[in-house]
Design an enzyme around this catalytic site. Structure first.
Site, PDB file in Angstrom:
ATOM      1  CG  HIS A   1      -5.890   2.469  -0.189  1.00  0.00           C
ATOM      2  ND1 HIS A   1      -5.401   1.463   0.407  1.00  0.00           N
ATOM      3  CD2 HIS A   1      -6.380   3.361   0.756  1.00  0.00           C
ATOM      4  CE1 HIS A   1      -5.705   1.458   1.685  1.00  0.00           C
ATOM      5  NE2 HIS A   1      -6.304   2.555   1.879  1.00  0.00           N
TER       6      HIS A   1
ATOM      7  CG  HIS B   1      -1.734  -1.075   1.522  1.00  0.00           C
ATOM      8  ND1 HIS B   1      -3.189  -1.028   0.913  1.00  0.00           N
ATOM      9  CD2 HIS B   1      -1.593  -2.417   1.746  1.00  0.00           C
ATOM     10  CE1 HIS B   1      -3.641  -2.350   1.199  1.00  0.00           C
ATOM     11  NE2 HIS B   1      -2.654  -3.028   1.665  1.00  0.00           N
TER      12      HIS B   1
ATOM     13  CG  HIS C   1     -27.767 -13.000  28.229  1.00  0.00           C
ATOM     14  ND1 HIS C   1     -28.413 -12.542  27.133  1.00  0.00           N
ATOM     15  CD2 HIS C   1     -27.218 -12.015  28.887  1.00  0.00           C
ATOM     16  CE1 HIS C   1     -28.313 -11.147  27.413  1.00  0.00           C
ATOM     17  NE2 HIS C   1     -27.666 -10.857  28.288  1.00  0.00           N
TER      18      HIS C   1
ATOM     19  CD  GLU D   1     -19.383  -6.515  25.852  1.00  0.00           C
ATOM     20  OE1 GLU D   1     -20.482  -6.428  26.702  1.00  0.00           O
ATOM     21  OE2 GLU D   1     -19.410  -5.504  24.736  1.00  0.00           O
TER      22      GLU D   1
END
Length: 680
Positions: A263, A29, A474, A412
């Site tokens: 890029h 790149h 859960h 998280e």
């Protein structure tokens, strides 16, 4: 301060090297590296404080690169200060090279973090800034460094950037300066085609000081960094508007700047002319891997100046160490990952408790013994029981870093990345907790912690379907299988990439924490139950449950043993106690059993063969019980045994009802084992 014409020459030198590296490798790149060269040149030549003779100096400034695809820029810059040779740059992306495609942590060469997955690198920087504040509170001026981060459009767009930005602003991290390379070009589109938010206003809303500049103008970069260094009580975002592929030209002199095509591929593949590009920046296309003499002289002068600064600094630190011998000893221990002596055997556990409660007991002890430990929880401290630590300390706040508990909110992934950043900074022991099912949010960070061999402690509670009434959203089922794959993956040092421990009772929990604290080479995952678990029976050959549980340090051990067993029963965590109850019924059927607890298959796999054969003797039928996917135990039970596990998501009901409905009872274990043995 260097002459601006010389600074442009140095930036062009970086551009030439970066573009040539990609061209030679036929991969990489170049565009972003060429656009960012001006900023990194100013930073390293005038602002970044480091010790040329001791790259691991604890008080150094840190530079965290987020867009790892811009590695040619970083390697070229580090070549300016003697960390890489021209041959190293020529070997970019090749087998055995010290210049891999994306930077891999190598502090001695100046690479502070492995980067590649966008968004994580600058979040590590936030974690490092937290660690620096925490240590400065305890050690004083010796930890007064600045943390610099470099982020791209992609890193800003990744969702983890929201958590990083919010928390840095909330904590007022004025030791954090981030450069945003705003070049409006992404790998396959322009930025404006996918994003129209006001980045500056977003960061201001989070409490950052924002400076907007021409990111290719040396004087504006210099001025912005001075302003950033002088800013108090806020992190600083420098929005640098840069030119993708700056200096790239075609055969006929046409510009190839600001194009998506430059890029992610060599300039020639994008249609540009590498020869014209190098010539226009004053280089020799036939020999581009050169540091211009005047640029070398400039950086030699910078290194000489830094050596003078460091000589004075070393004298100051020697005096500080003499005047603060206790603090100096702590600092040395903290940065060498030394853990103070803990009398693990003396930790008093309440019997028959949930292992998350047992973990809280241990954390309470650690809070009083381990002064450099930071614990975080994603808004679950009273449920994942990390509040066992919090009750013995206090929260970190923008005005007070004397506490040791981080409340990052519900994030998280961000929390895990912050802990990685703390570990990268060094001097602290980062730990974070949440429900096991939410480890799914953390997987990209866990992987990076394993790749960098960082000793982050991950606490995961509510480990199975016995979460009960909360239902399948859960209740972990496949999560243990995913995490335990990391035990089987070898890291570059030749060991297991992660230590994963699921203790079977409160005493194994103490030993699991002991193993986690002693593990300074890899991340550790600690998996704890929500529900109470009956303690494993005490073998008469041991004086205490703790002594018996010390066998867990070998990854697996025999909990119950009959001579000449008919069956070997294997489990981890809370299922071991179910096997014990099932064994009592099987003995009434005149069946002899051997029960094995396996808190870590990875650790067990590296034990000597004689021990493994003793724990899992050959030629005897094996039965495995797991609250997750049956594959969890396949490597232990084998194809000829039987495994009872889950092949579906969980259900909403009280956990004892679920045990009954899903077949996790002593009676069902007896039934399954008898059926298996009768088939022999």
């Amino acid at each position: 301060m260097n002459d601006n014409k010389l600074m442009l020459k140095a930036a062009d030198n970086i551009r030439i090297l970066a573009a040539s590296m990609v061209e030679r490798a036929k991969s990489g790149h170049p565009g972003g590296a060429m656009g960012g060269a001006d900023f990194i040149n100013v930073l390293f030549s005038e602002f970044l404080i480091f010790d040329p003779k001791n790259p691991e100096w604890e008080g150094r400034d840190r530079f965290f690169l987020d867009p790892g695809h811009m590695s040619p820029m970083l390697y070229s810059q580090l070549a300016m200060i003697g960390k890489y040779s021209m041959e190293d740059l020529k070997d970019f992306r090749q087998w055995g090279s010290v210049t891999p495609g994306h930077p891999e942590r190598d502090v001695k060469r100046g690479v502070e973090n492995t980067s590649g997955p966008l968004g994580q690198g600058h979040t590590y920087a936030v974690g490092a800034a937290i660690a620096a504040k925490f240590l400065q509170q305890r050690l004083g001026w010796v930890m007064s460094q600045t943390i610099y981060a470099y982020v791209s459009d992609g890193g800003i767009q990744e969702e983890v950037s929201q958590g990083a930005g919010r928390i840095a602003g909330h904590l007022g991290l004025d030791n954090l300066i981030m450069f945003y390379d705003a070049n409006n070009i992404q790998l396959s589109t322009t930025v404006e085609e996918v994003n129209s938010e006001d980045i500056a206003m977003k960061y201001k809303a989070w409490g950052w000081h924002v400076i907007d500049i021409d990111g290719n103008d040396t004087e504006e970069i210099r001025s912005a960094l001075r302003e950033a260094k002088a800013t108090a009580c806020k992190p600083v975002l420098i929005i640098g508007h840069t030119v993708m592929g700056k200096g790239a030209y075609g055969n006929n002199g046409e510009s190839f700047e600001n194009l998506v095509s430059t890029h992610g591929q060599p300039l020639t593949a994008a249609g540009a002319c590498i020869k014209k590009t190098i010539e226009n920046m004053g280089g020799n296309p036939e020999d581009p891997f050169v540091i211009f003499p005047e640029v070398k002289a400039m950086y030699d002068a910078r290194l000489s100046h830094l050596n003078e600064l460091m000589s004075k600094r070393r004298d100051e630190e020697l005096k500080w160490k003499a005047d603060h011998q206790e603090l100096a000893a702590k600092m040395a221990d903290w940065f060498s990952n030394e853990v103070p002596h803990i009398d693990w055997a003396a930790i008093q556990q309440k019997p028959d408790q949930a292992t998350r409660a047992a973990s809280a007991t241990v954390l309470g002890v650690l809070a009083g013994k381990v002064e450099n430990m930071i614990v975080a929880s994603a808004d679950l401290s009273n449920s994942d029981k990390t509040d066992g630590f919090l009750k013995k300390t206090k929260m970190l706040t923008r005005d007070d870093f004397s506490g040791a508990f981080l409340q990052p909110g519900v994030c998280e992934f961000t929390m895990a990345c912050l802990c990685i950043g703390m570990a990268l900074h060094g001097g602290v022991i980062p730990t974070c907790g949440t429900f096991f099912v939410f480890s799914d949010y953390m997987k990209p960070a866990i992987r990076m912690a394993a790749l960098m061999e960082l000793p982050v402690k991950f606490i995961w509670t509510h480990d199975a379907f016995r979460v009960g009434e909360d239902g399948p959203t859960h209740e972990p089922v496949e999560q243990e299988a995913q995490i335990r794959l990391m035990e089987k993956l070898q890291n570059h040092s030749g060991g297991n990439s992660m230590l994963v421990l699921r203790p079977a009772d409160v005493y194994e929990t103490t030993v699991a924490w002991q193993m986690a604290m002693e593990n300074t080479k890899t991340p550790t995952g600690l998996i704890f139950s929500r529900q109470n678990i009956k303690d494993l029976p005490l073998n008469s050959s041991f004086e205490s449950h703790y002594q018996q549980s010390l066998q867990a340090k070998r990854g697996a051990y025999i909990v119950m043993k009959d001579e000449n067993p008919d069956v070997v029963m294997v489990a981890t965590g809370s299922e071991v106690s179910t096997l014990v109850a099932g064994a009592e019924l099987l003995r009434k059927d005149s069946k002899k059993v051997q029960i094995v607890s396996v808190p870590s298959e990875g650790v067990f796999s590296i034990q000597e063969k004689a021990y493994r054969d003793q724990v899992l003797p050959k030629g005897i039928k094996r039965f495995g019980l797991t609250a997750g996917l049956p594959v969890n135990l396949l490597g232990l039970v084998g194809e000829n045994g039987m495994i009872w596990g889950l092949n579906s998501f969980g259900f909403s009901a009280p956990y004892k009802v679920l045990d009954e409905k899903l077949g996790f009872t002593a009676e069902h274990v007896r039934e399954l084992v008898l059926k298996m043995l009768n088939k022999q």
